[in-house]
Write a protein that holds these residues in place. Structure first.
Motif, PDB file in Angstrom:
ATOM      1  N   LYS A  46      46.687  47.429  24.120  1.00 19.78           N
ATOM      2  CA  LYS A  46      46.151  47.689  22.799  1.00 19.78           C
ATOM      3  C   LYS A  46      44.671  48.031  22.836  1.00 19.78           C
ATOM      4  CE  LYS A  46      49.116  44.114  20.783  1.00 19.78           C
ATOM      5  NZ  LYS A  46      49.087  42.752  20.205  1.00 19.78           N
ATOM      6  N   GLY A  47      43.977  47.534  23.837  1.00 19.37           N
ATOM      7  CA  GLY A  47      42.515  47.541  23.834  1.00 19.37           C
ATOM      8  C   GLY A  47      41.835  48.875  23.557  1.00 19.37           C
ATOM      9  N   SER A  72      48.103  43.340  31.333  1.00 20.00           N
ATOM     10  CA  SER A  72      47.691  42.885  32.659  1.00 20.00           C
ATOM     11  C   SER A  72      47.152  41.465  32.612  1.00 20.00           C
ATOM     12  CB  SER A  72      46.631  43.812  33.242  1.00 20.00           C
ATOM     13  OG  SER A  72      45.463  43.758  32.471  1.00 20.00           O
ATOM     14  N   GLU A 102      41.021  54.248  28.605  1.00 18.08           N
ATOM     15  CA  GLU A 102      40.976  52.792  28.723  1.00 18.08           C
ATOM     16  C   GLU A 102      39.735  52.241  28.026  1.00 18.08           C
ATOM     17  OE1 GLU A 102      42.474  50.242  29.212  1.00 18.08           O
ATOM     18  OE2 GLU A 102      43.683  50.146  31.014  1.00 18.08           O
ATOM     19  N   ASP A 103      39.832  51.010  27.583  1.00 19.84           N
ATOM     20  CA  ASP A 103      38.650  50.356  27.020  1.00 19.84           C
ATOM     21  C   ASP A 103      37.795  49.747  28.127  1.00 19.84           C
ATOM     22  OD1 ASP A 103      40.887  48.707  27.377  1.00 19.84           O
ATOM     23  OD2 ASP A 103      40.070  47.146  26.107  1.00 19.84           O
ATOM     24  N   ASP A 106      38.298  46.778  34.908  1.00 22.71           N
ATOM     25  CA  ASP A 106      37.806  45.505  35.452  1.00 22.71           C
ATOM     26  C   ASP A 106      38.242  45.416  36.919  1.00 22.71           C
ATOM     27  OD1 ASP A 106      37.127  42.857  35.892  1.00 22.71           O
ATOM     28  OD2 ASP A 106      37.982  42.093  34.056  1.00 22.71           O
ATOM     29  N   SER A 107      39.363  44.773  37.198  1.00 22.73           N
ATOM     30  CA  SER A 107      39.838  44.729  38.596  1.00 22.73           C
ATOM     31  C   SER A 107      40.339  46.106  39.045  1.00 22.73           C
ATOM     32  CB  SER A 107      40.978  43.710  38.734  1.00 22.73           C
ATOM     33  OG  SER A 107      42.144  44.177  38.084  1.00 22.73           O
ATOM     34  N   GLY A 108      40.762  46.931  38.077  1.00 22.20           N
ATOM     35  CA  GLY A 108      41.316  48.246  38.410  1.00 22.20           C
ATOM     36  C   GLY A 108      42.821  48.209  38.646  1.00 22.20           C
ATOM     37  N   THR A 110      45.306  47.517  36.608  1.00 16.88           N
ATOM     38  CA  THR A 110      46.099  48.192  35.561  1.00 16.88           C
ATOM     39  C   THR A 110      46.102  49.697  35.818  1.00 16.88           C
ATOM     40  OG1 THR A 110      45.408  46.492  33.988  1.00 16.88           O
ATOM     41  CG2 THR A 110      46.332  48.513  33.061  1.00 16.88           C
ATOM     42  N   ASP A 162      39.901  42.043  23.178  1.00 16.46           N
ATOM     43  CA  ASP A 162      40.269  40.782  22.520  1.00 16.46           C
ATOM     44  C   ASP A 162      40.102  39.566  23.419  1.00 16.46           C
ATOM     45  OD1 ASP A 162      42.453  41.336  24.341  1.00 16.46           O
ATOM     46  OD2 ASP A 162      43.581  39.809  23.251  1.00 16.46           O
TER      47      ASP A 162
HETATM   48  C1  PRP Z   1      42.844  44.938  29.446  1.00 13.64           C
HETATM   49  C2  PRP Z   1      42.233  46.314  29.253  1.00 13.64           C
HETATM   50  C3  PRP Z   1      42.769  47.088  30.421  1.00 13.64           C
HETATM   51  C4  PRP Z   1      42.922  46.034  31.507  1.00 13.64           C
HETATM   52  C5  PRP Z   1      41.796  46.165  32.482  1.00 13.64           C
HETATM   53  O1  PRP Z   1      44.122  44.947  28.888  1.00 13.64           O
HETATM   54  O2  PRP Z   1      42.588  46.882  28.028  1.00 13.64           O
HETATM   55  O3  PRP Z   1      44.023  47.673  30.135  1.00 13.64           O
HETATM   56  O4  PRP Z   1      42.901  44.770  30.850  1.00 13.64           O
HETATM   57  O5  PRP Z   1      41.847  45.150  33.432  1.00 13.64           O
HETATM   58  P1  PRP Z   1      42.015  45.404  35.000  1.00 13.64           P
HETATM   59  O6  PRP Z   1      41.109  46.539  35.385  1.00 13.64           O
HETATM   60  O7  PRP Z   1      41.572  44.088  35.597  1.00 13.64           O
HETATM   61  O8  PRP Z   1      43.458  45.688  35.274  1.00 13.64           O
HETATM   62  P2  PRP Z   1      44.936  43.624  28.500  1.00 13.64           P
HETATM   63  O9  PRP Z   1      45.980  43.362  29.547  1.00 13.64           O
HETATM   64  O10 PRP Z   1      43.991  42.519  28.199  1.00 13.64           O
HETATM   65  O11 PRP Z   1      45.750  44.036  27.220  1.00 13.64           O
HETATM   66  P3  PRP Z   1      45.220  44.586  25.808  1.00 13.64           P
HETATM   67  O12 PRP Z   1      44.638  45.952  26.068  1.00 13.64           O
HETATM   68  O13 PRP Z   1      46.457  44.640  24.985  1.00 13.64           O
HETATM   69  O14 PRP Z   1      44.202  43.617  25.272  1.00 13.64           O
END
Ligand code: PRP
Length: 182
Positions: A46-47, A72, A102-103, A106-108, A110, A162
């Motif tokens: 959703k982000g 994720s 993407e918003d 972070d770890s990459g 996703t 969120d």
């Molecule tokens: C968050 C964000 C990215 C992901 C990034 O999503 O929107 O999709 O985490 O993290 P990563 O680089 O460590 O993989 P989240 O799973 O929190 O879901 P949301 O977007 O629905 O809040």
């Protein structure tokens, strides 16, 4: 939503003006890079929904949008590394120019999963646009062409991001107070 700071937010990291400037910069770059081409913005829910909505309006040219929902993180404040598809794309991506929106990167993990998944469907090209890039946090190498803002390693919320489904509606990106999640 007023500009007053939410009581659970310790400080504002990026104001709505800074977010707008970064979004406009990426929009202009995408408009230039895809001049005369049709581009499909794949929004990762959703982000990224707010960033996509603003970015799409900063792009001149032929744009389509589609949505994927993945998760994720659970209710945790850190990446679990486990990516689940909750909703798949409606449109086929074969032979199309795709930009994954993407918003936050972070770890990459996703995006690693999404890139592999979408590449397997045969797009003409695939790039990534992320509003936030968490510095030094990547567990895997991701080539991200469009980066909005470099984000220090805080737990950030707002503008789509969120914690336990809250704070997505904040117009700025802020640092969540530790007392909320500790
Ligand atoms: C968050 C964000 C990215 C992901 C990034 O999503 O929107 O999709 O985490 O993290 P990563 O680089 O460590 O993989 P989240 O799973 O929190 O879901 P949301 O977007 O629905 O809040």
């Amino acid at each position: 939503m007023t500009d007053s700071i939410h009581p659970d937010v310790k400080s504002i990291l990026f104001s709505k003006e800074e977010i707008h400037e970064a979004t406009l910069r990426i929009g202009k770059q995408i408009s230039k890079d895809y001049q005369g081409e049709k581009v499909l913005l794949v929004t990762v829910l959703k982000g990224a929904f707010i960033f996509m909505a603003d970015l799409a309006r900063c792009i001149d040219g032929d744009v389509e949008v589609d949505f994927m929902a993945v998760s994720s993180y659970g209710a945790e404040a850190k990446s679990s590394g486990v990516v689940r598809i909750l909703k798949d794309l409606n449109a086929p991506v074969e032979g199309r120019h795709v930009i994954i929106i993407e918003d936050i990167l972070d770890s990459g993990l996703t995006l690693k999963y999404l890139l592999k998944n979408i590449k397997a469907r045969g797009p003409l090209s695939i790039e990534i646009a992320t509003l936030l890039f968490k510095e030094g946090k990547q567990q895997t190498r991701i080539d991200c062409k469009y980066i909005g803002l470099l984000c220090p390693d805080y737990f950030v919320v707002g503008y789509g991001l969120d914690y336990n489904e809250r704070y997505r509606n904040l117009p700025y990106i802020g640092v969540l107070d530790e007392s909320v999640y500790s």
